[in-house]
Write an enzyme that holds these catalytic residues in place. Structure first.
Site, PDB file in Angstrom:
ATOM      1  N   ASP A  13      33.527  44.369  41.785  1.00 34.59           N
ATOM      2  CA  ASP A  13      32.769  43.688  40.744  1.00 34.59           C
ATOM      3  C   ASP A  13      31.600  44.593  40.339  1.00 34.59           C
ATOM      4  OD1 ASP A  13      31.728  41.444  39.169  1.00 34.59           O
ATOM      5  OD2 ASP A  13      30.246  41.226  40.759  1.00 34.59           O
ATOM      6  N   ASP A  15      28.210  43.478  37.993  1.00 36.26           N
ATOM      7  CA  ASP A  15      26.889  42.835  38.029  1.00 36.26           C
ATOM      8  C   ASP A  15      26.674  42.090  39.348  1.00 36.26           C
ATOM      9  OD1 ASP A  15      26.751  43.791  35.499  1.00 36.26           O
ATOM     10  OD2 ASP A  15      26.696  41.856  34.488  1.00 36.26           O
TER      11      ASP A  15
END
Length: 262
Positions: A13, A15
């Protein structure tokens, strides 16, 4: 434990994981990124961001010629010449937004298609130019929910009537095609390999759970979401929960599962 000497894929991932939740910097992860590159271990970015956002970020991170997963798994880019919607028969963005418009009288929400670049920048902390990239969507819509929490289940049911589903991201809700998601996208991507490599996944939000359930080794990075990252897998020895947020947690997770370079 996985090893840098074996065929390996790192799926991450962005953010709140590889990128700091507030500053979008990745300084603490830089050493590991260089080490993975030195061992020719691909790093697959798996994000709610759009392909238009991820492509230039890939270059800044030094991750060239590597597939990525965009829009929470609704889009997979295998190469500059090949981009797929997952599932392939899902609605294009414009049709999805028209469908959402038909639900608007019954629910109060607003999608990115209705915001200006400046408004998205104010909500996210992105620059206006980066906000424009965030609005270049292909297969999913980001929405700001302005209705009562109690109406979310009714909204989910209404979406399901149109083969759509609701996913919670780090800051916003995401309306996506039914049957899509980070886990489904990763499984589709791995099916494109002749021989599947070992996989390490890293994520901090509820929308990362399907991806973290689909990898061999999962790093749950400490996050800011009020909703916990709930995994269905039971092999606890292959799951690591970090004590640090963001890139510091990202580094901590790889330190745990891989031999730290000298």
């Amino acid at each position: 434990m996985p090893s840098l000497q074996q065929p390996l894929l790192v799926i991450t991932d962005l953010d709140g994981s590889l990128l700091d939740h507030h500053t979008y910097r990745w300084d603490a992860a830089a050493e590991w990124l260089a080490e993975l590159q030195r061992h020719q271990v691909p790093v697959v970015l798996c994000s709610s961001k759009t392909a238009a956002e991820i492509a230039p970020l890939q270059k800044r991170l030094g991750l060239t010629d590597t597939p990525f997963i965009a829009e929470n798994g609704a889009v997979v880019q295998m190469s500059a010449q090949r981009r797929e919607r997952i599932p392939p028969e899902s609605l294009a963005y414009e049709a999805l937004c028209r469908t959402l418009g038909t639900l608007q009288p019954g629910f109060r929400f607003q999608g990115f298609s209705r915001f200006t670049d400046a408004e998205v920048a104010a909500m996210t902390g992105l620059t206006e130019s980066d906000s424009a990239l965030a609005r270049q969507r292909e297969a999913s819509e980001v929405i700001v929910w302005r209705d009562d929490e109690e109406k979310l289940e009714a909204f989910r049911a209404a979406l399901a009537q149109h083969q759509l589903q609701l996913t919670q991201g780090g800051r916003f809700w995401h309306v996506m095609p039914a049957g899509s998601g980070k886990g489904e996208a990763l499984r589709w991507l791995l099916s494109q390999y002749d021989s599947a490599p070992a996989t390490i996944g890293l994520g901090d939000g509820p929308n990362d759970a399907p991806m973290l359930d689909a990898v061999d080794y999962a790093v749950v990075i400490k996050g800011y979401s009020k909703t916990p990252v709930a995994l269905t897998r039971q092999d606890k020895q292959r799951i690591y929960h970090t004590a640090h947020y963001g890139p510091e947690g990202w580094k901590e997770g790889l330190d745990y599962f891989l031999t730290q370079p000298d």
